[in-house]
Design an enzyme around this catalytic site. Structure first.
Site, PDB file in Angstrom:
ATOM      1  N   HIS A  83       0.835  -1.185   0.000  1.00 28.75           N
ATOM      2  CA  HIS A  83       0.000   0.000   0.000  1.00 28.75           C
ATOM      3  C   HIS A  83       0.876   1.243   0.000  1.00 28.75           C
ATOM      4  O   HIS A  83       2.095   1.158   0.178  1.00 28.75           O
ATOM      5  CB  HIS A  83      -0.945   0.004   1.214  1.00 28.75           C
TER       6      HIS A  83
HETATM    7  P1  TYD Z   1      -1.434  -2.637   7.554  1.00 32.31           P
HETATM    8  O1  TYD Z   1      -0.949  -1.236   7.673  1.00 32.31           O
HETATM    9  O2  TYD Z   1      -2.178  -3.023   6.310  1.00 32.31           O
HETATM   10  O3  TYD Z   1      -0.225  -3.668   7.785  1.00 32.31           O
HETATM   11  P2  TYD Z   1       1.062  -3.994   6.878  1.00 32.31           P
HETATM   12  O4  TYD Z   1       1.410  -2.763   6.125  1.00 32.31           O
HETATM   13  O5  TYD Z   1       2.105  -4.388   7.849  1.00 32.31           O
HETATM   14  O6  TYD Z   1       0.734  -5.136   6.002  1.00 32.31           O
HETATM   15  O7  TYD Z   1      -2.318  -2.946   8.842  1.00 32.31           O
HETATM   16  C1  TYD Z   1      -2.829  -4.240   9.109  1.00 32.31           C
HETATM   17  C2  TYD Z   1      -4.141  -4.085   9.857  1.00 32.31           C
HETATM   18  O8  TYD Z   1      -3.915  -3.436  11.097  1.00 32.31           O
HETATM   19  C3  TYD Z   1      -5.167  -3.240   9.105  1.00 32.31           C
HETATM   20  O9  TYD Z   1      -6.441  -3.812   9.336  1.00 32.31           O
HETATM   21  C4  TYD Z   1      -5.102  -1.894   9.777  1.00 32.31           C
HETATM   22  C5  TYD Z   1      -4.688  -2.233  11.188  1.00 32.31           C
HETATM   23  N1  TYD Z   1      -3.849  -1.188  11.833  1.00 32.31           N
HETATM   24  C6  TYD Z   1      -4.339  -0.472  12.916  1.00 32.31           C
HETATM   25  O10 TYD Z   1      -5.488  -0.681  13.352  1.00 32.31           O
HETATM   26  N2  TYD Z   1      -3.550   0.461  13.503  1.00 32.31           N
HETATM   27  C7  TYD Z   1      -2.292   0.714  13.056  1.00 32.31           C
HETATM   28  O11 TYD Z   1      -1.577   1.600  13.624  1.00 32.31           O
HETATM   29  C8  TYD Z   1      -1.791  -0.009  11.933  1.00 32.31           C
HETATM   30  C9  TYD Z   1      -0.405   0.229  11.378  1.00 32.31           C
HETATM   31  C10 TYD Z   1      -2.609  -0.969  11.360  1.00 32.31           C
END
Ligand code: TYD
Length: 136
Positions: free
Chosen positions: A52
């Site tokens: 993303h």
């Molecule tokens: P995401 O940012 O997509 O993780 P990565 O980039 O490591 O693959 O986040 C994973 C899930 O966690 C998504 O449902 C959003 C949630 N999340 C939060 O609730 N708070 C946060 O601070 C972060 C970073 C993610």
């Protein structure tokens, strides 16, 4: 454009016979005020994370323990970095697609971020990302 801005952020370390102490301060060692810290760990082998970009969020990411790879793409294709140094972070500006992988067992990835979590700040489709940032 494949300019990610200044990428490397060096943290200060105090070393003595008792070990190393590394610290980072918002607006001093990193170029924004820190509103959120999160960490990624227990990542299974061959797992990929990220996939993303953010519209406004700025982040500094580093491996506090272990090693992982991160590919950054500002709209012209990916450049891969290895994060394996707890004294050195990678600055990820907004509008940069990132993919994380190759976590060695026990790795803890730390992220300091310029804002609170907000799903509306994410661009989760690469097609949408290219539409928005591909022609900079
Ligand atoms: P995401 O940012 O997509 O993780 P990565 O980039 O490591 O693959 O986040 C994973 C899930 O966690 C998504 O449902 C959003 C949630 N999340 C939060 O609730 N708070 C946060 O601070 C972060 C970073 C993610």
């Amino acid at each position: 454009m494949s300019d990610f801005g200044p990428l490397t952020v060096n943290f200060k370390t105090i070393t003595d016979v008792r070990g190393d102490l590394t610290y980072l301060e918002g607006e001093k060692d990193i170029p924004f005020s820190i509103k959120r810290v999160y960490y990624i760990y227990n990542v299974p082998e061959n797992s990929a994370r990220g996939g993303h970009a953010h519209i406004n969020l700025r982040q500094v990411m580093f491996a506090i323990v272990g090693s992982f790879t991160i590919s950054l793409d500002a709209g012209e294709g990916p450049t891969e970095f290895i994060l394996n140094n707890p004294e050195q972070g990678l600055l990820i500006e907004s509008g940069v697609w990132r993919e994380l992988g190759t976590f060695t067992p026990g790795t803890i990835a730390m992220v300091v971020a310029s804002d609170y979590y907000s799903e509306s700040d994410y661009v989760r489709s690469y097609t949408e990302f290219l539409k928005k940032y591909g022609s900079r």
